[in-house]
Design a protein around this motif. Structure first.
Motif, mmCIF file in Angstrom:
data_model
loop_
_atom_site.group_PDB
_atom_site.id
_atom_site.type_symbol
_atom_site.label_atom_id
_atom_site.label_comp_id
_atom_site.label_asym_id
_atom_site.label_seq_id
_atom_site.Cartn_x
_atom_site.Cartn_y
_atom_site.Cartn_z
ATOM 1 N N LYS B 229 -1.052 4.296 -6.325
ATOM 2 C CA LYS B 229 -1.762 4.763 -7.752
ATOM 3 C C LYS B 229 -0.963 5.986 -8.156
ATOM 4 O O LYS B 229 -1.481 6.272 -9.421
ATOM 5 N N CYS B 230 -0.059 6.725 -7.693
ATOM 6 C CA CYS B 230 0.388 7.956 -8.271
ATOM 7 C C CYS B 230 1.760 8.076 -7.994
ATOM 8 O O CYS B 230 2.523 8.716 -8.805
ATOM 9 N N GLY B 231 2.269 7.568 -6.651
ATOM 10 C CA GLY B 231 3.596 7.902 -6.398
ATOM 11 C C GLY B 231 4.089 9.284 -5.724
ATOM 12 O O GLY B 231 5.104 9.758 -5.623
ATOM 13 N N GLY B 233 1.923 11.396 -3.858
ATOM 14 C CA GLY B 233 1.203 12.181 -2.645
ATOM 15 C C GLY B 233 -0.254 12.674 -2.980
ATOM 16 O O GLY B 233 -0.724 13.369 -2.327
ATOM 17 N N TRP B 234 -0.947 11.982 -4.044
ATOM 18 C CA TRP B 234 -2.114 12.585 -4.644
ATOM 19 C C TRP B 234 -3.254 11.582 -4.277
ATOM 20 O O TRP B 234 -4.376 12.155 -4.297
ATOM 21 N N GLY B 236 -3.542 8.842 -2.030
ATOM 22 C CA GLY B 236 -4.092 8.177 -0.941
ATOM 23 C C GLY B 236 -3.968 6.682 -0.640
ATOM 24 O O GLY B 236 -4.140 6.445 0.559
ATOM 25 N N CYS B 238 -1.384 4.644 -0.602
ATOM 26 C CA CYS B 238 -0.350 4.354 -0.009
ATOM 27 C C CYS B 238 -0.363 4.664 1.473
ATOM 28 O O CYS B 238 0.919 4.348 2.071
ATOM 29 N N LEU B 244 2.179 8.713 4.506
ATOM 30 C CA LEU B 244 1.975 8.348 2.804
ATOM 31 C C LEU B 244 3.389 7.823 2.443
ATOM 32 O O LEU B 244 4.390 8.432 2.425
HETATM 33 S S1 FES Z 1 0.778 6.455 -4.198
HETATM 34 FE FE1 FES Z 1 -0.560 8.000 -4.213
HETATM 35 S S2 FES Z 1 -0.622 9.072 -2.590
HETATM 36 FE FE2 FES Z 1 1.079 7.744 -2.230
#
Ligand code: FES
Ligand SMILES: Cc1cc2nc3c(=O)[nH]c(=O)nc-3n(C[C@H](O)[C@H](O)[C@H](O)COP(=O)(O)OP(=O)(O)OC[C@H]3O[C@@H](n4cnc5c(N)ncnc54)[C@H](O)[C@@H]3O)c2cc1C
Ligand code: SF4
Ligand code: SF4
Lengths: 379, 266
Positions: B229-231, B233-234, B236, B238, B244
């Motif tokens: 959802k973010c790419g 690291g925010w 959670g 993946c 992560l």
């Molecule tokens: S894609 Fe959001 S934490 Fe890895």
């Protein structure tokens, strides 16, 4: 930073609120609402939960009247400093179509919050969230902006709840860092007062605007004794072993199925947990499609959709989702962020409708592992 | 890294019935390396992770994507001139340095060839730096084969083998699973590295077949897919155990993830 403690009379709390507001802070603190001690923007110190205590247990949280007027003699409520710094819903950006493309506006500038009555476990959780959301290659903008502006007035715990186990996670019951001001509340025959210490230049500056007397050895030792008694009163604990090793070794334990029989996968534990940071996004557009926004909201690994990839969810069973939660908190967090993901606040125990207790489940996994090791041969 | 950077679609080419390659142009971002991915936004619809399938520098990005749901459908439909939001580059790409001086086996299943295309391009661009290159490709049907022009070009300098699950009229090639091609790879297994991308089960079978062929697990890189959802690291989403994947992946060494993939519903 002044090392010697000061003494602040409870009647000075309104002045503390005023001093913070004069410095541009929006004051947030505990207040009684809906049968619990909640965090809210406070108009005045009178809204603090004077004379309220809390009794908790597995699946249990009840307010009760105290015999004194203490405002902070109650343990962690369902909310935490996470609710302020990492809000449940926030807009990440909005975008408008223009003649030559798209113009994008980032998140709103947040207010600067002063959080009154942050618990030592809140401070520990904030340190954890700092690692997760601010210390990586890409600082998360909403948390980082709120965190940068925050002023923290911590309160040492003198009345831990039955669900607390911060002593075994290194989080409390004394505030040891991460605050601007820290106070120990004393409410006894000598009156209602706070032994106060500054933890930052900003804290010292705010203190200088208040009527602070020298605490003196007696009040200081009373304060120390109250916090020490709190530490002694905490009876819950985690197994005394490497929790990451325990959780890695327990991936295939039959105990997960046992928890799954009780767990409702409601996600309450992740909502009340002061370190659970997971979020999802929602994109919205107006009817013309000219204006779009992205909102970020809390998500939970207990949600079936959380692990959805094309074709289905990775973690379909309840047991795999409970295992994800507990393994993340106590084990994988260490590999991902270099700290534990649990600070021992006990919120997940109190707010679990099924009364599932993370310390008991850890003990059960530990017992299972010992019994596995005791087997001379694999079955 | 929060707000997508507006890029414009410059070309759109249909690859198969449900897959397109789009080329995007926009403000220069940090260089995308093979195996890294972008978060692509269809404004008002959503954002998804899509690997680099070409370009990567100078404000030019090439992505190949399959229409499987709401967001990929919108991106699939985006024609020249349309604006797509880009965030990135994210993640750890293929460890090309580990391939220097070695033979290389590339194994791709379906859309998994997209993130491997820039690897093959990089290998063939510097033939002196690498040994023999063997590209093994599995597709559902002949009509699902990606990048036919590239395959013909690669075939002049590398071994390229294709296999399909279900043949169609006129298909004279191999039929079966991509694993059956592995014994045919013209490489020295003792000194080869492998890069693998495709459905997760396929990658597990491929890794096993590579191991039997004599290519050790630490020499195998795989690109994994989880919800993202973010790419950054925010969010959670993946997570794969201690990893992560948007940060520690998507490309990971097979020996580090094999024990994780073995656990059901991890
Ligand atoms: S894609 Fe959001 S934490 Fe890895
Ligand atoms: C690192 C990486 C690289 C990738 N590279 C490529 C690539 O190069 N090319 C390519 O084609 N694909 C690639 N993918 C896969 C691609 O990201 C997915 O196909 C895409 O995210 C699907 O999104 P969608 O909205 O089109 O599909 P959907 O399946 O509709 O949506 C997926 C998301 O929407 C939500 N959702 C939709 N339906 C449901 C439901 N029923 N239940 C729960 N949640 C739901 C979920 O949050 C889910 O994450 C890659 C993935 C990763 C992780
Ligand atoms: S896991 Fe439970 S005890 Fe640990 S920090 Fe979260 S809510 Fe508190
Ligand atoms: S326990 Fe679950 S909700 Fe909490 S941080 Fe970990 S994955 Fe996210």
């Amino acid at each position: 930073m002044p090392e010697s403690a000061g003494l602040l009379d409870a009647t000075e709390l309104p002045r503390l609120f005023d001093a913070l507001r004069e410095r541009g802070y929006t004051v947030v603190g505990p207040t009684v609402r809906d049968g619990a001690i909640m965090l809210a923007e406070l108009g005045s110190a009178a809204e603090l939960p004077y004379g309220w205590g809390v009794v908790t247990g597995a699946g249990r949280y009840r307010l009760h009247r105290r015999s004194d007027t203490a405002a902070f003699a109650n343990s962690a409520g369902p909310q935490s400093i996470k609710d302020i710094l990492h809000p449940p819903r926030a807009r990440l950006w909005s975008a408008d179509r223009t003649a030559d493309g798209v113009t994008t506006t980032g998140p709103d500038r947040p207010p600067r919050y002063a959080v009154i009555g942050a618990r030592p476990c809140d401070l520990a959780a904030m340190a954890v969230l700092d690692r997760v959301l601010s210390a990586g290659a890409y600082p998360e903008p909403i948390y980082t902006a709120r965190r940068d502006g925050v002023f923290v007035v911590a309160v040492d715990c003198t009345e831990p709840a039955a669900t607390c186990f911060c002593t075994s996670m290194g989080g409390g019951p004394a505030a040891t860092g991460g605050f601007d001001l820290a106070m120990t509340e004393l409410a006894d025959a000598d009156g209602h007062r706070f032994v106060v210490r500054a933890g930052s230049p900003a804290g010292a500056e705010v203190l200088s605007a208040l009527c602070v007397r020298a605490a003196g050895p007696r009040a200081e030792s009373e304060a120390r004794a109250a916090v020490a008694a709190a530490a002694d009163a905490i009876t819950r604990s985690m197994p005394d072993e490497s929790l990451p090793d325990l959780l890695t070794g327990a991936r295939e334990s039959p105990h997960w199925a046992d928890v799954a029989d009780r767990c409702l996968t409601c996600g309450n534990c992740t909502m009340v947990c002061p370190t659970c940071f997971c979020t999802t996004t929602e994109d919205v557009a107006d009817l013309t499609g000219e204006h779009a926004e992205r909102w970020r909201r809390w998500d939970s690994c207990f949600d079936l959709d959380f692990s959805y990839v094309h074709g289905g969810s990775v973690r379909r069973s309840g047991e795999s989702r409970y295992r994800q939660w507990m393994s993340h908190k106590l084990g994988n967090w260490q590999a991902q962020f270099g700290s534990s993901g649990c600070v021992g606040c006990g919120r997940c125990i109190a707010w679990c409708p099924a009364g599932i207790d993370i310390t008991e489940e850890a003990a059960a996994l530990s017992a299972w592992r010992r019994s596995e090791r005791a087997q001379p041969c694999p079955p | 890294m929060t707000e997508p950077v507006p890029y414009r679609v410059t070309t759109r080419e249909a690859e198969t019935a449900d897959t397109v390659t789009i080329e995007l142009a926009g403000p220069v971002l940090p260089e995308f390396r093979p195996g890294q991915f972008a978060m692509l936004t269809a404004y008002g619809i959503g954002e998804v992770p899509i690997s680099l399938s070409g370009g990567g520098s100078g404000g030019r990005l090439v992505h190949t994507l399959r229409n499987v749901g709401a967001v990929t459908a919108a991106l699939y439909a985006a024609g020249p001139g349309e604006v797509v939001g880009v965030r990135g580059p994210f993640g750890v790409g293929w460890d090309l340095a580990s391939a220097r001086g070695h033979d290389v086996v590339i194994v791709a299943g379906g859309i998994g060839l997209a993130p491997l295309r820039p690897v093959v391009a990089a290998l063939l661009a510097r033939p002196a730096d690498f040994g023999r290159v063997s590209v093994l490709i599995g597709a559902r049907t002949p009509a699902d084969l990606l990048f036919p022009a590239d395959l013909r070009r690669w075939g002049r300098h590398a071994q390229v083998e294709v296999i399909v699950d279900r043949p169609a009229d006129g298909w004279a090639g191999d039929v079966g699973l991509v694993t059956t091609l592995i014994p045919r790879a013209e490489v020295d297994p003792a000194a080869a590295v492998a890069f693998v991308c495709g459905p997760e089960v396929m990658m597990r079978f491929v890794a096993e077949a590579l191991r039997r062929r004599g290519i050790a697990e630490p020499a195998i890189g795989v690109s994994l897919e989880r919800d993202m959802k973010c790419g950054a690291g925010w969010c959670g989403h993946c997570q794969l155990g201690p990893l992560l994947l948007c940060r520690d992946g998507p490309v990971v060494r097979y020996d580090t993830v094999e024990p994780l993939l073995r656990v059901r519903e991890m």
